[in-house]
Scaffold this active site. Structure first.
Site, PDB file in Angstrom:
ATOM      1  N   HIS A  48       0.835  -1.216   0.000  1.00  0.00           N
ATOM      2  CA  HIS A  48       0.000   0.000   0.000  1.00  0.00           C
ATOM      3  C   HIS A  48       0.865   1.260   0.000  1.00  0.00           C
ATOM      4  O   HIS A  48       0.453   2.298   0.497  1.00  0.00           O
ATOM      5  CB  HIS A  48      -0.996  -0.009   1.171  1.00  0.00           C
ATOM      6  CG  HIS A  48      -2.071  -1.043   0.998  1.00  0.00           C
ATOM      7  ND1 HIS A  48      -3.220  -0.807   0.289  1.00  0.00           N
ATOM      8  CD2 HIS A  48      -2.129  -2.337   1.391  1.00  0.00           C
ATOM      9  CE1 HIS A  48      -3.968  -1.912   0.284  1.00  0.00           C
ATOM     10  NE2 HIS A  48      -3.324  -2.858   0.936  1.00  0.00           N
ATOM     11  N   THR A  49       2.049   1.129  -0.531  1.00  0.00           N
ATOM     12  CA  THR A  49       2.926   2.296  -0.675  1.00  0.00           C
ATOM     13  C   THR A  49       2.956   2.785  -2.118  1.00  0.00           C
ATOM     14  O   THR A  49       3.275   3.946  -2.360  1.00  0.00           O
ATOM     15  CB  THR A  49       4.371   1.938  -0.252  1.00  0.00           C
ATOM     16  OG1 THR A  49       4.716   0.697  -0.865  1.00  0.00           O
ATOM     17  CG2 THR A  49       4.503   1.827   1.256  1.00  0.00           C
ATOM     18  N   GLY A 131      -7.619 -14.120  -7.618  1.00  0.00           N
ATOM     19  CA  GLY A 131      -8.155 -13.733  -6.300  1.00  0.00           C
ATOM     20  C   GLY A 131      -7.242 -14.120  -5.162  1.00  0.00           C
ATOM     21  O   GLY A 131      -7.653 -14.140  -4.010  1.00  0.00           O
ATOM     22  N   ASP A 181       2.194  -3.913  -9.614  1.00  0.00           N
ATOM     23  CA  ASP A 181       2.025  -5.229 -10.240  1.00  0.00           C
ATOM     24  C   ASP A 181       2.367  -5.181 -11.729  1.00  0.00           C
ATOM     25  O   ASP A 181       3.060  -6.058 -12.258  1.00  0.00           O
ATOM     26  CB  ASP A 181       0.586  -5.733 -10.065  1.00  0.00           C
ATOM     27  CG  ASP A 181       0.181  -5.834  -8.602  1.00  0.00           C
ATOM     28  OD1 ASP A 181       1.052  -5.629  -7.736  1.00  0.00           O
ATOM     29  OD2 ASP A 181      -0.997  -6.107  -8.334  1.00  0.00           O
TER      30      ASP A 181
HETATM   31  C1  GLA Z   1      -2.731  -4.549  -5.112  1.00  0.00           C
HETATM   32  C2  GLA Z   1      -2.543  -3.420  -6.112  1.00  0.00           C
HETATM   33  C3  GLA Z   1      -1.130  -2.837  -6.029  1.00  0.00           C
HETATM   34  C4  GLA Z   1      -0.759  -2.486  -4.587  1.00  0.00           C
HETATM   35  C5  GLA Z   1      -1.089  -3.638  -3.644  1.00  0.00           C
HETATM   36  C6  GLA Z   1      -0.891  -3.252  -2.193  1.00  0.00           C
HETATM   37  O1  GLA Z   1      -1.915  -5.626  -5.463  1.00  0.00           O
HETATM   38  O2  GLA Z   1      -2.763  -3.885  -7.429  1.00  0.00           O
HETATM   39  O3  GLA Z   1      -1.027  -1.714  -6.860  1.00  0.00           O
HETATM   40  O4  GLA Z   1      -1.370  -1.297  -4.186  1.00  0.00           O
HETATM   41  O5  GLA Z   1      -2.417  -4.091  -3.803  1.00  0.00           O
HETATM   42  O6  GLA Z   1       0.434  -3.004  -1.955  1.00  0.00           O
END
Ligand code: GLA
Length: 397
Positions: A48-49, A131, A181
């Site tokens: 979540h960064t 998922g 990702d």
């Molecule tokens: C998901 C989102 C990423 C990232 C993560 C948390 O995987 O696709 O962009 O924010 O959550 O780190």
């Protein structure tokens, strides 16, 4: 009970998977396709960064989304999903809440960015579990985009490719994900983790010691609130930035905040927003320390940082769940496990474990048995090594 352990480290399996998909394409469409793949990921630390312009340290999995494709003389896009046994015609079409949204979203985002992609017939098969918090959506987006571009003879900088795929997900699919990702799916190199600065998009590759395995343990739960809560966390981070900027004008994201600033001014921020901010600010520090520690093969230090990260995600950011907490506790009890934490967005999904190669079997046995006993769910466990980023795959015909 013998646990199910899925070892997808072997590169040989890759070309088999590509050849298999190619022959399936021939039988469906009577043409010889080109083959592309884009991997899923585990994030070692930095959760979540990314959407807060911070740091992340993911690695690609060897599990991937595979696309076989051939160009068409018209502008149509015909895409068949092997996973769902469904076929769509595009590129346009309404959002339907399923796999096709990612495909349509990518085709439309490429067009919107001014790229002349021609029509194509695609066959898609993904083996990144869906998922499970292992980046299956980004692997689909990047594999499809790579295919559409290459089949149209368009070359694209991988940073631009990652950005367009992220935009497809933000704008068409409606998930406000960050860029981690898609970026790692485009840039990963086997045997390394990728340290990314999500503000500048500068990155470096950090070798993972060869005796270390990345083991993903899937809790087999995905709490229904996941997506709504993800978008809510983003909104809370944005709200905390507004508070921060009202105290120190000029600060425009949580990236600009350091722990000393929070110590001095935290009492001026409402509790929930303070905890969200504290997670992001401390997590950024942990990512940089973990990347350095991994680089000097100090797995013990990486493990401590992973445990701190998990605690911060659980207590301050509130995106863990009892199953993820249990799964990480179980893993940490196994000798040879250097570190364990939740990975990805949270609210279920998977944990990532850094494990000595000799300890993988014991980890799998221990986690599978105890987790099932306590929850009644049999976890899927994937023991793998850091894999390569997206690209075209040459297969023997
Ligand atoms: C998901 C989102 C990423 C990232 C993560 C948390 O995987 O696709 O962009 O924010 O959550 O780190």
């Amino acid at each position: 009970m013998v646990p199910t352990v899925d070892r997808r480290g072997a590169m040989a399996a890759s070309s088999d998977a590509g050849a298999d998909l190619a022959s399936r394409f021939v039988s469906l469409f009577a043409e010889t396709p080109r083959i592309y793949r884009a991997p899923g990921r585990v994030n070692l630390i930095g959760e979540h960064t990314d959407y807060n312009e911070g740091f992340v340290l993911p690695a690609a999995l060897t599990m991937a989304c595979w696309v076989a494709g051939s160009p068409r003389p018209d502008a149509k896009l015909i895409v068949h999903s092997e996973n769902f046994n469904e076929r769509i015609t595009g590129p346009g079409g309404a959002r339907a809440g399923g796999w096709a949204d990612y495909v349509r979203g990518v085709a439309l985002a490429l067009k919107a960015a001014g790229h002349q992609v021609s029509g194509a017939t695609l066959l898609v098969r993904g083996d990144v579990p869906m998922g499970a918090g292992l980046g299956s959506s980004a692997s689909l987006e990047v594999a499809v985009a790579s295919a559409l571009l290459d089949l149209s003879g368009v070359r694209m900088d991988p940073i631009e490719l990652a950005r367009i795929c992220q935009r497809a997900e933000n704008e068409f699919v409606g998930a406000r994900c960050g860029i981690m990702d898609q970026f790692v799916a485009c840039h990963a190199r086997a045997g390394t983790a990728l340290r990314l600065d999500c503000r500048s998009l500068e990155y470096g590759l950090v070798p993972v010691p060869p005796y270390v395995r990345l083991v993903a343990c899937n809790t087999m739960v995905r709490h229904r609130l996941a997506e709504g809560e993800y978008n809510r966390r983003r909104a809370e981070c944005e709200a905390s930035v507004l508070r921060v900027a009202s105290i120190t004008p000029g600060m425009r994201s949580l990236r600009d905040v350091d722990p000393a600033w929070l110590d001095a001014h935290g009492h001026e921020i409402p509790d929930r927003l303070l905890r969200r901010a504290r997670h992001v600010v401390t997590e950024n520090v942990r990512v940089l320390e973990a990347a350095e520690a991994l680089g000097r093969h100090d797995l013990g230090a990486v493990g401590v940082l992973m445990a701190d990260s998990h605690r911060s995600l659980r207590d301050d950011f509130e995106v863990s769940c009892p199953e993820l907490d249990l799964m990480t506790d179980l893993a940490r009890a196994v000798p040879g496990v250097f570190g364990a934490r939740m990975t990805g967005g949270g609210f279920g999904g998977s944990t990532v474990n850094l494990v000595h190669e000799d300890a993988v079997d014991e980890l799998c046995r221990h986690v599978a048995t105890k987790y099932e006993r306590e929850t009644g769910r049999r976890p899927d466990i994937y023991a793998t090594q850091a894999g390569d980023g997206a690209g075209r795959v040459m297969v023997e015909s």
